[in-house]
Design a protein around this motif. Structure first.
Motif, PDB file in Angstrom:
ATOM      1  N   GLY A  51       7.953  -0.260  -6.799  1.00 43.18           N
ATOM      2  CA  GLY A  51       8.524  -1.332  -5.989  1.00 43.18           C
ATOM      3  C   GLY A  51      10.012  -1.502  -6.180  1.00 43.18           C
ATOM      4  O   GLY A  51      10.518  -2.630  -6.241  1.00 43.18           O
TER       5      GLY A  51
ATOM      6  N   ARG B  57       0.559  -5.489  -6.242  1.00 42.88           N
ATOM      7  CA  ARG B  57       2.000  -5.417  -6.095  1.00 42.88           C
ATOM      8  C   ARG B  57       2.571  -4.420  -7.103  1.00 42.88           C
ATOM      9  O   ARG B  57       2.193  -4.426  -8.282  1.00 42.88           O
ATOM     10  CB  ARG B  57       2.610  -6.795  -6.345  1.00 42.88           C
ATOM     11  CG  ARG B  57       4.108  -6.840  -6.121  1.00 42.88           C
ATOM     12  CD  ARG B  57       4.630  -8.253  -6.346  1.00 42.88           C
ATOM     13  NE  ARG B  57       6.063  -8.308  -6.167  1.00 42.88           N
ATOM     14  CZ  ARG B  57       6.786  -9.414  -6.302  1.00 42.88           C
ATOM     15  NH1 ARG B  57       6.182 -10.557  -6.631  1.00 42.88           N
ATOM     16  NH2 ARG B  57       8.089  -9.391  -6.117  1.00 42.88           N
ATOM     17  N   PRO B  58       3.469  -3.510  -6.683  1.00 40.53           N
ATOM     18  CA  PRO B  58       4.051  -2.547  -7.620  1.00 40.53           C
ATOM     19  C   PRO B  58       4.748  -3.271  -8.773  1.00 40.53           C
ATOM     20  O   PRO B  58       5.351  -4.321  -8.594  1.00 40.53           O
ATOM     21  CB  PRO B  58       5.058  -1.778  -6.754  1.00 40.53           C
ATOM     22  CG  PRO B  58       4.597  -1.973  -5.347  1.00 40.53           C
ATOM     23  CD  PRO B  58       3.996  -3.342  -5.313  1.00 40.53           C
TER      24      PRO B  58
END
Length: 437
Positions: free
Chosen positions: A210, A4-5
């Motif tokens: 993200g 996940r960013p």
């Protein structure tokens, strides 16, 4: 499985920059007793207070510079410039042969810090998610308190052993290692790149970290990137209140940070104990930043900011009553919660009120006006010392502006939500490789 960013690298770099800045700003209180005792310069309380106020003058200049250039030149270059300036200025202070040269160095420290704070706040706000924004900004800005804590710890050893100049040398050395890291790994602001038409680079950075999309704006002059944007869209009342809140918060913060060791020494505590109170104050700032941010994300930033001001006022009033030493340490900790902790919340409060195109301008102008308080604070405290006011009256004098800050916070109107359309993607700009880190 795809990771996940995360924005942790940006928060970490801002944290390290703010640790250096916090050390450079808040260490001054640790050398005040030594400056007063330094025979070659023959300084009195008024002189030392004025030297402390020069840092506030520099921060005023720096904040106004940031308001004018960071949204135009890019936040990455502005952050690098700021760290370079205040670090070099610490070297000037370490070698200063006269109080005049020392004062120039302290003013230059303020210029660099004044540029860094609003630019770092804008960067942290942009590289965070709306649901955890206060905590993300606090995690970066807790660096100012960590820097103050390091100053307090080092002062217990360096000042008695090597004198006040060693504290300034200790502030210069880490920057020589940290600046190359910033140069290599700090990304540019996606909002800045989008405003310049470099939307491919902006989209790549947003995807890497993200990020939620910022509004697209034209590359030419835009009213949302000018000073008058702070007074448009029904923002005038909030802007003026933010200025007043920042002014009184920085007055109390810099006044207390400058004079607390000297006040406690005059109250009968030995130098080591007096310096340990400043260390406790900065620990309180870190606690207030992180704890206040968690509360702000849950209950709203406005009531928590008002509570922070009141915490500062009440703790200073209670210290003035002369409680037992253990209670004094607890109250000094709460004073840190209500001063440095509240100022960190204010950065988030102000930045979240404005759209990305004028965010650094909004924070920079608030901090610029607020630096009047940082200028007044040390001299304000020095005045009470010079006229022979007792420790009780000096502490009460700093509690009063904190009450005013709570009242101003209560008057801030609710923010109207901004519209954040997704930026369009354009052809790749050949300079985008420099922006995407």
């Amino acid at each position: 499985m795809t990771a996940r960013p995360t924005t942790a690298p940006v928060i970490g770099l801002c944290l390290l920059a703010l640790v250096l800045e916090g050390y450079d700003l808040l260490m001054y209180g640790t050398v005040v007793p030594s400056l007063l005792a330094y025979a070659p310069w023959q300084l009195d309380a008024t002189d030392v207070g004025m030297l402390g106020s020069l840092t506030g003058v520099g921060m005023l200049v720096g904040a106004l510079v940031a308001a004018g250039v960071a949204d135009r030149w890019g936040r990455r270059r502005t952050l690098l410039f700021a760290v370079l300036v205040f670090s070099a200025a610490m070297g000037v202070c370490a070698l200063a042969p006269t109080p005049a040269v020392f004062g120039v160095g302290r003013m230059a420290v303020g210029v660099g810090a004044g540029v860094l704070m609003p630019t770092a706040a804008s960067t942290l706000i942009e590289f965070s998610h709306s649901r955890t924004r206060a905590r993300s900004v606090a995690m970066g800005f807790v660096g100012t308190s960590i820097g103050g804590i390091l100053a307090g710890v080092l002062s217990l050893w360096l000042v008695p052993t090597f004198g006040f100049r060693a504290m300034f040398v200790a502030g210069l050395v880490p920057a020589l290692l940290f600046l190359p890291l910033m140069l290599r790994y700090l990304p540019e602001s996606p909002a800045y790149l989008t405003a310049r038409g470099r939307t491919t680079a902006a989209t790549a950075i947003a995807a890497r970290y993200g990020l939620e999309p910022e509004p697209a704006t034209s590359t030419g002059p835009h009213p949302e990137r000018r000073l008058r944007a702070l007074f448009g869209s029904e923002r005038t009342t909030a802007t003026l209140l933010f200025w007043g809140m920042t002014l009184v918060c920085l007055l109390v913060l810099f006044g207390v940070a400058t004079w607390l060791p000297a006040l406690m020494k005059s109250a009968g505590y030995p130098l080591g104990a007096a310096l340990s109170f400043l260390l406790t104050l900065n620990v309180g700032g870190a606690v207030g930043a992180l704890g206040g941010a968690a509360l702000a994300d849950r209950y709203g930033i406005k009531p928590v900011t008002a509570l922070g001001f009141l915490c500062a006022a009440v703790s200073l009033i209670l210290i003035a009553t002369g409680p037992p030493t253990a209670v004094v340490y607890l109250l000094v900790l709460l004073a840190g919660v209500g001063t440095t902790g509240t100022q960190i919340l204010l950065n988030t409060f102000i930045g979240g009120h404005y759209p990305a195109a004028c965010r650094t301008t909004g924070i920079g102008m608030a901090l610029g006006v607020g630096r009047i308080g940082a200028i007044i604070g040390p001299t304000y405290g020095g005045f009470f010392v010079a006229v022979g006011a007792g420790t009780t009256w000096q502490l009460l004098a700093f509690a009063a502006p904190a009450v005013v800050g709570a009242a101003l916070t209560a008057l801030v109107p609710l923010r109207r939500d901004h519209v954040n359309p997704t930026p369009a993607v354009s052809a790749t700009d050949p300079t985008d490789r420099e922006a995407v880190r």
